[in-house]
Design a protein around this motif. Structure first.
Motif, mmCIF file in Angstrom:
data_model
loop_
_atom_site.group_PDB
_atom_site.id
_atom_site.type_symbol
_atom_site.label_atom_id
_atom_site.label_comp_id
_atom_site.label_asym_id
_atom_site.label_seq_id
_atom_site.Cartn_x
_atom_site.Cartn_y
_atom_site.Cartn_z
ATOM 1 N N CYS A 48 0.830 -1.104 -0.063
ATOM 2 C CA CYS A 48 0.031 0.026 0.045
ATOM 3 C C CYS A 48 1.013 1.374 -0.106
ATOM 4 N N MET A 49 2.212 1.018 0.102
ATOM 5 C CA MET A 49 2.911 2.351 0.415
ATOM 6 C C MET A 49 2.720 3.370 -0.616
ATOM 7 N N PRO A 50 2.870 3.108 -1.887
ATOM 8 C CA PRO A 50 2.700 4.135 -3.099
ATOM 9 C C PRO A 50 1.317 4.857 -2.823
ATOM 10 N N LEU A 51 0.243 4.048 -2.455
ATOM 11 C CA LEU A 51 -1.064 4.852 -2.200
ATOM 12 C C LEU A 51 -1.044 5.664 -1.043
ATOM 13 N N PHE A 52 -0.435 4.911 -0.068
ATOM 14 C CA PHE A 52 -0.278 5.684 1.190
ATOM 15 C C PHE A 52 0.426 7.042 1.101
ATOM 16 N N LEU A 53 1.643 6.881 0.277
ATOM 17 C CA LEU A 53 2.354 8.276 0.188
ATOM 18 C C LEU A 53 1.334 9.270 -0.554
ATOM 19 N N SER A 54 0.899 8.780 -1.534
ATOM 20 C CA SER A 54 0.283 10.027 -2.378
ATOM 21 C C SER A 54 -1.100 10.479 -1.628
ATOM 22 N N THR A 55 -1.613 9.519 -0.710
ATOM 23 C CA THR A 55 -2.577 9.963 0.195
ATOM 24 C C THR A 55 -2.045 11.204 1.093
ATOM 25 N N MET A 56 -0.894 10.774 1.848
ATOM 26 C CA MET A 56 -0.065 11.803 2.491
ATOM 27 C C MET A 56 0.031 13.293 2.086
ATOM 28 N N ARG A 57 0.653 13.182 0.634
ATOM 29 C CA ARG A 57 0.862 14.285 0.057
ATOM 30 C C ARG A 57 -0.336 15.056 -0.167
ATOM 31 N N LYS A 58 -1.364 14.580 -0.349
ATOM 32 C CA LYS A 58 -2.734 15.371 -0.651
ATOM 33 C C LYS A 58 -3.173 16.473 0.606
ATOM 34 N N ASN A 59 -2.534 16.048 1.765
ATOM 35 C CA ASN A 59 -2.997 16.798 3.044
ATOM 36 C C ASN A 59 -2.137 17.981 3.159
ATOM 37 N N THR A 60 -2.902 19.124 3.245
ATOM 38 C CA THR A 60 -2.150 20.546 3.128
ATOM 39 C C THR A 60 -1.343 20.631 4.335
ATOM 40 N N ASN A 61 -1.606 19.818 5.407
ATOM 41 C CA ASN A 61 -0.609 19.899 6.804
ATOM 42 C C ASN A 61 0.542 18.946 6.606
ATOM 43 N N LEU A 62 0.774 18.503 5.658
ATOM 44 C CA LEU A 62 2.052 17.680 5.587
ATOM 45 C C LEU A 62 3.234 18.300 5.246
ATOM 46 N N LYS A 63 3.185 19.822 4.855
ATOM 47 C CA LYS A 63 4.197 20.574 4.526
ATOM 48 C C LYS A 63 5.253 20.765 5.674
ATOM 49 N N VAL A 64 6.523 20.770 5.516
ATOM 50 C CA VAL A 64 7.803 21.035 6.271
ATOM 51 C C VAL A 64 7.506 22.354 6.833
ATOM 52 N N PRO A 65 7.595 22.420 8.071
ATOM 53 C CA PRO A 65 7.583 23.757 8.577
ATOM 54 C C PRO A 65 8.662 24.630 8.087
#
Length: 85
Positions: A48-65
């Motif tokens: 699931c890791m490719p789909l897991f990562l693409s789902t993570m990247r869609k979240n606007t709170n994922l940005k590096v501070p």
């Protein structure tokens, strides 16, 4: 949508974990491992890791501070590293 069938993790679970981590510590670096840990689960087969990562990247709170961006240093050209050439 189910992202990980082995651990029954949905896209909503991933987004909720990211939002919770960012709210509790604005300077944290969010990784897949931290998300699994926040959900009380662990990666099993990794399919699931490719789909897991693409789902993570869609979240606007994922940005590096902002405070943590640009921390990489210039390459070690011409400098000695650990006493070696």
């Amino acid at each position: 949508m189910i992202i990980c069938h082995c651990q029954t993790i949905t896209d909503r679970d991933i987004h909720a974990a990211i939002d919770w981590m960012r709210a509790s510590d604005p300077n944290t670096i969010i990784t897949p491992g931290k998300i699994y840990h926040a959900l009380g689960k662990r990666a099993d087969c990794g399919g699931c890791m490719p789909l897991f990562l693409s789902t993570m990247r869609k979240n606007t709170n994922l940005k590096v501070p902002v405070e943590l961006t640009g921390l990489r240093q210039a390459p070690m050209e011409g400098r000695r590293h650990e006493g070696r050439r």
